[in-house]
Design an enzyme around this catalytic site. Structure first.
Site, PDB file in Angstrom:
ATOM      1  N   ASP A 142       0.933  -1.139   0.082  1.00 47.41           N
ATOM      2  CA  ASP A 142      -0.049  -0.146  -0.169  1.00 47.41           C
ATOM      3  C   ASP A 142       0.853   1.329   0.026  1.00 47.41           C
ATOM      4  OD1 ASP A 142      -2.318   1.942   0.679  1.00 47.41           O
ATOM      5  OD2 ASP A 142      -3.446  -0.103   1.104  1.00 47.41           O
ATOM      6  N   GLY A 164       4.837  -0.524  -3.775  1.00 45.92           N
ATOM      7  CA  GLY A 164       3.973  -0.049  -2.908  1.00 45.92           C
ATOM      8  C   GLY A 164       2.917   1.234  -3.948  1.00 45.92           C
ATOM      9  N   HIS A 165       2.315   1.827  -3.180  1.00 41.22           N
ATOM     10  CA  HIS A 165       1.482   2.896  -3.906  1.00 41.22           C
ATOM     11  C   HIS A 165       1.860   4.299  -3.750  1.00 41.22           C
ATOM     12  CE1 HIS A 165      -2.233   0.024  -3.083  1.00 41.22           C
ATOM     13  NE2 HIS A 165      -1.255  -0.716  -3.794  1.00 41.22           N
ATOM     14  N   GLY A 166       2.903   4.739  -3.546  1.00 45.31           N
ATOM     15  CA  GLY A 166       3.986   5.795  -3.463  1.00 45.31           C
ATOM     16  C   GLY A 166       3.681   6.528  -2.142  1.00 45.31           C
ATOM     17  N   ASN A 196       1.472   4.502  -7.690  1.00 47.60           N
ATOM     18  CA  ASN A 196       1.233   6.010  -7.825  1.00 47.60           C
ATOM     19  C   ASN A 196       2.746   6.279  -7.359  1.00 47.60           C
ATOM     20  OD1 ASN A 196      -1.601   6.170  -8.160  1.00 47.60           O
ATOM     21  ND2 ASN A 196      -1.501   5.091  -6.433  1.00 47.60           N
TER      22      ASN A 196
END
Length: 342
Positions: A142, A164-166, A196
């Site tokens: 995440d 991950g999601h940044g 992201n």
């Protein structure tokens, strides 16, 4: 004041079986609360043994009920705490949460979980101020770092993120709530293979604001959405209804951002028609797509760019202000409304 030092030199391992978890503490594991001036260090490992928790998640199997899981390590209601040199891995859900705290210094922390581990944010900050995170390596399923409501004066430096999601501000405004985040700085980061890059995400229907944000000196490598503001965020099994209220986003600077985008929309500013984004500033941006052309998307986002900016972001200056409420805030720099030294 009593000085407290916690030395973690070995490995602390959580129970593997969710059914063995204390039902009185369903959302926490290791908690440090009401500390002042403490040190948590030692180079040890905190292992959440999260694989069975992940398998039971509704995000992995939609037939499972959606339930919360423990956070591996929490600092709550504390001040002047320093955390240095720990590894937190395979958390049941979030790895490391800082809540309702002031003057927390995090350095040399490593977070390690696989990219398919659900809701396993690396470092999550809520209701806290004067937080410093530096020299950290975070790989998870995440957000590498997430910053949510009532948080201010957050400084991040030398962050290595991926998978991950940044780096995310939000989500904010869910269920018509108030979200306020201000004074955020990310200086020097590398994001590799993330979903992201630099993200601000809010739900429709909320209120409050995100402002005084600066992202600078960031390298992207194969990032799906390198720069994204999304005021239509909807992490829900049902379709989210359109609403006119929104968390106001303004005074956001992106400076010295370079690298590769996995998708065509290297920069996406999807802002509310009724509460548009304003004072968005781009300076020295170089984002390319390895196979194809990168572009910038705007909806009700206003600001300006200077220096070298690729892909071009003319839509920031030319978005249809007659359609977007608040369009009179068109942020032409000649009016002196933007402080580029946030």
């Amino acid at each position: 004041m009593i000085f407290v030092m916690v030395q973690i030199a070995g490995t602390i391992v959580a129970p593997e079986e969710p059914r063995n978890w204390d039902p009185k503490n369903p959302r926490i594991w290791i908690v440090f609360s009401n500390l002042e001036g403490a040190r948590i260090q030692g180079g040890g490992v905190i292992d959440g043994s999260g694989s069975k928790w992940w398998a039971a998640s509704c995000k992995i199997n939609k037939t499972n009920p959606c339930r919360g899981a423990p956070t591996a390590m929490t600092i709550d209601s504390s001040s002047k705490v320093r955390v240095k040199g720990l590894t937190i891995q395979s958390a049941q859900q979030m790895h490391f949460t800082i809540s309702r705290s002031v003057a927390i210094r995090i350095s040399g922390v490593r977070v390690d979980s696989p990219p398919d581990s659900p809701n396993t944010d690396g470092i999550h900050i809520s209701e806290s101020t004067d937080i410093s995170i530096q020299n950290c390596r975070i790989g998870t399923g995440d957000d590498c770092i997430s910053i949510v409501n009532a948080s201010s004066n957050i400084k991040m430096k030398n962050i290595d993120c991926g998978p991950g999601h940044g780096i995310s501000i939000g989500s904010l405004g869910k269920d018509n709530s108030v979200g306020i985040v201000t004074g955020i700085v990310l200086d020097t980061a590398t994001l590799t293979g993330t979903t992201n890059g630099l993200r601000i995400k809010t739900w429709q229907g909320g209120s409050g604001y995100v402002r005084s944000v600066r992202f600078e000196n960031v390298k992207m490598d194969d990032v799906e959405n390198p720069i994204i503001i999304d005021q239509f965020y909807c992490d829900s099994p049902t379709v989210c209804k359109n609403k006119t209220e929104a968390v106001k986003i303004s005074q956001v600077i992106y400076r010295n951002i370079s690298g590769t985008s996995r998708t065509s929309k290297a920069m996406k500013f999807a802002c509310s028609d009724t509460v548009p984004c304003s004072n968005i500033v781009l300076n020295n941006i170089n984002l390319e797509r390895e196979n194809g052309t990168a572009e910038t998307y705007c909806n009700c986002a206003m600001g300006f760019d200077y220096g070298f900016v690729r892909p071009a972001a003319d839509c920031l200056r030319n978005d249809d202000s007659s359609r977007c409420s608040g369009g009179s805030e068109n942020n032409n720099r000649k009016h002196g409304q933007v402080n580029t030294e946030l």
